[in-house]
Structure formats: C-alpha cells, structure tokens
Enzyme design. Structure first.
Site, PDB file in Angstrom:
ATOM      1  N   CYS A 100       0.885  -1.169   0.000  1.00 17.22           N
ATOM      2  CA  CYS A 100       0.000   0.000   0.000  1.00 17.22           C
ATOM      3  C   CYS A 100       0.919   1.214   0.000  1.00 17.22           C
ATOM      4  CB  CYS A 100      -0.908   0.011   1.223  1.00 17.22           C
ATOM      5  SG  CYS A 100      -1.849   1.553   1.368  1.00 17.22           S
ATOM      6  N   CYS A 135      -0.568   4.334   2.225  1.00 17.52           N
ATOM      7  CA  CYS A 135      -0.617   4.270   3.699  1.00 17.52           C
ATOM      8  C   CYS A 135      -0.207   2.863   4.132  1.00 17.52           C
ATOM      9  CB  CYS A 135      -1.986   4.692   4.235  1.00 17.52           C
ATOM     10  SG  CYS A 135      -3.405   3.992   3.393  1.00 17.52           S
ATOM     11  N   SER A 136      -1.106   2.107   4.730  1.00 16.25           N
ATOM     12  CA  SER A 136      -0.726   0.756   5.153  1.00 16.25           C
ATOM     13  C   SER A 136      -1.920  -0.187   5.089  1.00 16.25           C
ATOM     14  CB  SER A 136      -0.149   0.785   6.567  1.00 16.25           C
ATOM     15  OG  SER A 136      -1.080   1.372   7.461  1.00 16.25           O
ATOM     16  N   CYS A 137      -2.745  -0.058   4.035  1.00 10.22           N
ATOM     17  CA  CYS A 137      -3.912  -0.935   3.878  1.00 10.22           C
ATOM     18  C   CYS A 137      -3.453  -2.400   3.863  1.00 10.22           C
ATOM     19  CB  CYS A 137      -4.646  -0.611   2.582  1.00 10.22           C
ATOM     20  SG  CYS A 137      -5.325   1.065   2.576  1.00 10.22           S
TER      21      CYS A 137
END
Lengths: 212, 96
Positions: free
Chosen positions: A111, A114-116
């Site tokens: 991702c 962000c940090s999906c």
C-alpha cells in the site's frame, strides 16, 4: 498507540502516555461525544483485529489448497468463503480480494499511500509493511525486495505488484509447495507464513521435503 | 456520476494528471500513464468526500488497472512482462 509509530516501540506506562496514545484517546472521546460510535463498538473493532493473526489466513490458504471448490469460491467471493470458515469480516466498507500465485504469475502486495492490509483476517501488519522503504521499493524494484526476503523468481515469471490504494484488501494465495501431497490441511497451514500471504516470500518448504 | 461503470475489463485508459486538495487515492506514479482495466472492483463511496466529513456520495466505480512496469519507471530492470496494478476510481480515468 504503539501501532502508529514505526521502527521501534516505546513501552508505555499509564502515568505518561505517548503523543500518539493521547491523540488516539482524544479522537476516541470526540467520536463518542459526537455520537458517531460507542466505546463498545470501538472495543469490538479492536478485539476483532487483535484476535486475528496470520494463522487465520494460513487456515484459509490451506483449505484452498486441499479443496478446489472452496478455492473457486474464495477467488470469486472471498468474504462469503472465509465466512464459511467462521471468519466474519466486520468492515463492510472494504472488500477482501484474493490474488492467486501460479507457476506463471507472482503477486506482491503493497500500500504505497498508507498501510492498507487485510487486518480483519491477518491481524495487524508487520512494521516493515508500513515503512516508507518497503512502500516505495516494492513498486519500483519488487524483484530486488523479494530477493532480500530470500525469494529469487525466474525471469519468465510475471511479477504483478498490487498497490492497495483504495477499498480492496488483498490476500495472496501462495502456491502450494511441491512434495506436500501427503500432508493434512492442518500441516499445510503451518507452512503458510505471513510473508507468503503478502507475496514477499513463498510458503515454507517442509523439512522432510527440503532435506530429501 | 452514476452507479454504472463505463469501462470494461480490457479497456485501455489513461490516468488523469491532477492534484486536487484532499484525500484522493491515486498515486502520483501512475498519473498520465496508460494502462489496461483488469477488473471492476465494485462501487464505493468517494474517499475525496469521505475523508473530509462528506457522505462519499455519489459512489464511484473502482477499477483495478494494470500498467507495464517498464512504462511506469525509467530504468526498470525486470522483465518486460512485469506489471504494477493500482485501484483507481472512475473519475480519474479517461479512455485512451
């Protein structure tokens, strides 16, 4: 919350909350004050994520390896398929999607924005998944990144980097290791490590096969 | 915009070059790039509105679009068949 920080974690004692812990508490208090969610709902969401781990994803992968019908359902409608195994995915705003690695194609998930991550099934992502280094290098030099994890892929295999930019949460369905025909579903699940469901590695090779 | 998707898998699309203020989810590295629609993911509330307290409506079709790595990165050293796939909302795409 230590989860927001990257790199190293600071132990927190109740007397002195970190900046991020204070910020999270303030946001939570505001959400409750505005009636957007209740403390119970927040706790329930935390509990769901905290109760899930890569072992849950591994059970799903192993089931797909041994049951072709389940695999078909998993690829077509992942939410319903994992529900068959008792995994209720509470977040209706995101969709689980499954990417199947084959002998011709290898998927790697990142991702970049962000940090999906499929937290509802795998729990919290590893710290490196949230690092700027991984998020930038996974798209620019995926083969280099995988090599650092110990996975060297042949040139004729197509590498497909999936950038999880929006509402889909991607789980890689790794290839079943060769020589595992005799293993039970439970034994197979133990070969499925977290990183193989992100795509930076392949599953473990059973020792008996590796030393044969 | 409606709930009906205008692109089909296989269609060639170009990602818009834009930098609107707010919570948009199109990474810079594919702006202006031409790719191929792989799948329609579904119809989702628009993060550019949701991220700022809006309703996210009307919902927007979301597509997985694949781009040859060699078209995205100068000096990509991997094989030509390597791809990067990005989920892009319909209003960021033009036919190409």
């Amino acid at each position: 919350m230590s989860d927001v920080q990257e790199g190293h974690e600071h132990p927190e004692d109740s007397a002195e909350l970190s900046y991020y812990a204070q910020r999270a508490q303030a946001i939570e208090a505001l959400l409750e004050e505005k009636g957007l969610c209740t403390p119970e709902e927040v706790q329930q969401a935390v509990n769901t994520v905290e109760s899930r781990s890569p072992a849950d994803g591994a059970r799903v992968v192993a089931r797909a390896w041994v049951d072709p019908g389940f695999k078909q359902r998993l690829l077509a409608d992942p939410r319903s398929a994992v529900e068959e195994m008792g995994y209720i995915l509470p977040d209706a705003n995101t969709q689980l999607a499954v990417l199947e690695n084959t002998e011709d194609v290898h998927y790697l998930v990142v991702c970049t924005l962000c940090s999906c991550y499929p937290r509802n099934l795998l729990g919290r992502p590893p710290d490196w998944y949230k690092s700027l280094a991984y998020r930038s290098r996974a798209v620019i030099d995926p083969r280099g990144v995988m090599a650092e994890f110990g996975l060297e892929l042949p040139g004729e295999m197509e590498v497909r980097v999936m950038d999880s930019t929006a509402d889909m949460r991607y789980l890689v369905l790794p290839r079943r290791p060769a020589g595992t025909e005799g293993l039970s579903e439970e034994a197979l699940a133990r070969l499925v490590n977290r990183d193989s469901m992100i795509g930076v590695t392949d599953p473990f090779i059973p020792q008996a096969v590796a030393s044969a | 915009m409606s709930d009906s998707a205008i692109y089909q898998p296989g269609d060639t699309v170009r990602v818009r070059v834009d930098s609107p203020p707010g919570h948009y989810r199109t990474p810079d590295y594919v702006k202006g790039k031409t790719g191929r629609v792989v799948a329609l993911c579904g119809v989702f509330r628009n993060p550019e509105s949701l991220g700022h307290g809006g309703s996210g409506l009307p919902a927007k079709p979301l597509y997985t679009v694949e781009f040859p790595q060699a078209d995205v990165w100068d000096g990509y050293t991997g094989p030509e068949s390597d791809k990067v796939l990005v989920d892009v909302y319909e209003h960021w795409l033009d036919p190409a």
